[in-house]
Design an enzyme around this catalytic site. Structure first.
Site, PDB file in Angstrom:
ATOM      1  N   GLU A   1      -9.796   6.844  -3.966  1.00  0.00           N
ATOM      2  CA  GLU A   1     -10.070   6.675  -2.535  1.00  0.00           C
ATOM      3  C   GLU A   1      -9.486   7.815  -1.717  1.00  0.00           C
ATOM      4  O   GLU A   1     -10.139   8.344  -0.810  1.00  0.00           O
ATOM      5  CB  GLU A   1      -9.520   5.321  -2.061  1.00  0.00           C
ATOM      6  CG  GLU A   1     -10.305   4.147  -2.629  1.00  0.00           C
ATOM      7  CD  GLU A   1      -9.567   2.833  -2.653  1.00  0.00           C
ATOM      8  OE1 GLU A   1     -10.184   1.836  -3.070  1.00  0.00           O
ATOM      9  OE2 GLU A   1      -8.367   2.777  -2.286  1.00  0.00           O
TER      10      GLU A   1
ATOM     11  N   SER B   1      -6.564   3.755  -5.675  1.00  0.00           N
ATOM     12  CA  SER B   1      -6.011   4.514  -4.551  1.00  0.00           C
ATOM     13  C   SER B   1      -6.209   6.010  -4.732  1.00  0.00           C
ATOM     14  O   SER B   1      -6.528   6.728  -3.788  1.00  0.00           O
ATOM     15  CB  SER B   1      -4.514   4.217  -4.364  1.00  0.00           C
ATOM     16  OG  SER B   1      -4.347   2.960  -3.770  1.00  0.00           O
TER      17      SER B   1
ATOM     18  N   PHE C   1       1.020   3.002   7.126  1.00  0.00           N
ATOM     19  CA  PHE C   1      -0.281   3.160   7.760  1.00  0.00           C
ATOM     20  C   PHE C   1      -1.355   2.890   6.717  1.00  0.00           C
ATOM     21  O   PHE C   1      -1.378   3.513   5.665  1.00  0.00           O
ATOM     22  CB  PHE C   1      -0.396   4.599   8.289  1.00  0.00           C
ATOM     23  CG  PHE C   1      -1.743   4.961   8.849  1.00  0.00           C
ATOM     24  CD1 PHE C   1      -2.157   4.459  10.066  1.00  0.00           C
ATOM     25  CD2 PHE C   1      -2.575   5.830   8.155  1.00  0.00           C
ATOM     26  CE1 PHE C   1      -3.397   4.807  10.586  1.00  0.00           C
ATOM     27  CE2 PHE C   1      -3.815   6.194   8.674  1.00  0.00           C
ATOM     28  CZ  PHE C   1      -4.223   5.680   9.890  1.00  0.00           C
ATOM     29  N   VAL C   2      -2.235   1.926   7.008  1.00  0.00           N
ATOM     30  CA  VAL C   2      -3.315   1.588   6.086  1.00  0.00           C
ATOM     31  C   VAL C   2      -4.634   1.826   6.796  1.00  0.00           C
ATOM     32  O   VAL C   2      -4.855   1.334   7.906  1.00  0.00           O
ATOM     33  CB  VAL C   2      -3.218   0.118   5.607  1.00  0.00           C
ATOM     34  CG1 VAL C   2      -4.422  -0.248   4.734  1.00  0.00           C
ATOM     35  CG2 VAL C   2      -1.918  -0.116   4.848  1.00  0.00           C
ATOM     36  N   ILE C   3      -5.485   2.603   6.135  1.00  0.00           N
ATOM     37  CA  ILE C   3      -6.833   2.870   6.635  1.00  0.00           C
ATOM     38  C   ILE C   3      -7.748   2.953   5.423  1.00  0.00           C
ATOM     39  O   ILE C   3      -7.320   3.370   4.349  1.00  0.00           O
ATOM     40  CB  ILE C   3      -6.874   4.172   7.475  1.00  0.00           C
ATOM     41  CG1 ILE C   3      -8.217   4.338   8.182  1.00  0.00           C
ATOM     42  CG2 ILE C   3      -6.538   5.383   6.619  1.00  0.00           C
ATOM     43  CD1 ILE C   3      -8.218   5.440   9.247  1.00  0.00           C
ATOM     44  N   CYS C   4      -8.974   2.534   5.596  1.00  0.00           N
ATOM     45  CA  CYS C   4      -9.937   2.586   4.488  1.00  0.00           C
ATOM     46  C   CYS C   4     -10.334   4.048   4.283  1.00  0.00           C
ATOM     47  O   CYS C   4     -11.205   4.566   4.972  1.00  0.00           O
ATOM     48  CB  CYS C   4     -11.146   1.713   4.796  1.00  0.00           C
ATOM     49  SG  CYS C   4     -12.332   1.660   3.445  1.00  0.00           S
TER      50      CYS C   4
ATOM     51  N   HIS D   1       0.833  -1.202   0.000  1.00  0.00           N
ATOM     52  CA  HIS D   1       0.000   0.000   0.000  1.00  0.00           C
ATOM     53  C   HIS D   1       0.869   1.255   0.000  1.00  0.00           C
ATOM     54  O   HIS D   1       1.919   1.290   0.635  1.00  0.00           O
ATOM     55  CB  HIS D   1      -0.927   0.007   1.219  1.00  0.00           C
ATOM     56  CG  HIS D   1      -2.078  -0.934   1.067  1.00  0.00           C
ATOM     57  ND1 HIS D   1      -1.934  -2.293   1.185  1.00  0.00           N
ATOM     58  CD2 HIS D   1      -3.368  -0.709   0.764  1.00  0.00           C
ATOM     59  CE1 HIS D   1      -3.103  -2.872   0.976  1.00  0.00           C
ATOM     60  NE2 HIS D   1      -3.990  -1.936   0.712  1.00  0.00           N
ATOM     61  N   PRO D   2       0.403   2.289  -0.682  1.00  0.00           N
ATOM     62  CA  PRO D   2       1.165   3.550  -0.696  1.00  0.00           C
ATOM     63  C   PRO D   2       0.923   4.349   0.584  1.00  0.00           C
ATOM     64  O   PRO D   2      -0.087   4.152   1.266  1.00  0.00           O
ATOM     65  CB  PRO D   2       0.549   4.294  -1.892  1.00  0.00           C
ATOM     66  CG  PRO D   2      -0.881   3.826  -1.894  1.00  0.00           C
ATOM     67  CD  PRO D   2      -0.817   2.366  -1.477  1.00  0.00           C
TER      68      PRO D   2
END
Length: 173
Positions: free
Chosen positions: A91, A88, A123-126, A71-72
């Site tokens: 989003e 992405s 850090f990944v968050i929807c 993930h970026p």
């Protein structure tokens, strides 16, 4: 073939078509789509999501960390260069990350770096379920977690992102 399909149409896809269509429902991780293709026929989009989630859940922690590393950074270098995947980019825009002030951008850049240094993945968050204020608050709060907690939270966020991306391709009736 349109980009919006019924589950019946999904079940008729050959392997290459399936990978082309679903290869980025988990960011840059077409192996997830490749692994679940054999479970056709899917009853519905939720069954497809369940199979992808099961595959991810069965990965060892190193594999899950790898999924997160694909993930970026939110509003990071790739966003600045216009090099995000189409998904992405949309989003992050939906979350308002394209309207951040210079101060907010710097805060996110600094906390992204701290987060990556501490946990070894971004850090990944929807983003589609959050706005920039919640994302900025969330990254600061999540920096206090343990690596195991963040691995689990990050993977749960990946599953949310995946579900929304699947629904873009196979809308729920």
């Amino acid at each position: 073939m349109s980009d919006v399909l019924t589950i019946s149409q999904v079940n008729e896809l050959n392997y290459e078509e399936f990978i082309d269509l679903f290869g980025n429902v988990v960011e840059h991780c077409s192996i997830c789509a490749a692994a679940v293709w054999r479970f056709r026929p899917f009853r519905d989009v939720y069954h497809l999501h369940q199979e992808i989630c099961s595959f991810v859940d069965l990965l060892p922690d190193t594999g899950k960390e790898g999924v997160l590393r694909l993930h970026p950074d939110l509003a990071g270098r790739l966003a600045e260069l216009g090099s995000l995947t189409q998904e992405s980019s949309a989003e992050q825009k939906a979350a308002g990350l394209d309207t951040m002030t210079p101060e907010e951008k710097q805060l996110l850049k600094d906390t992204n770096a701290k987060y990556r240094d501490k946990f070894g993945f971004p850090f990944v968050i929807c983003a589609r379920q959050n706005k920039k204020e919640a994302i900025l608050k969330g990254i600061v709060e999540r920096l206090e977690h343990s690596a195991a907690e963040e691995l689990n939270i990050g993977i749960e966020e990946v599953k949310k992102i995946c579900m929304l991306r699947l629904l873009n391709i196979v809308p729920d009736k």
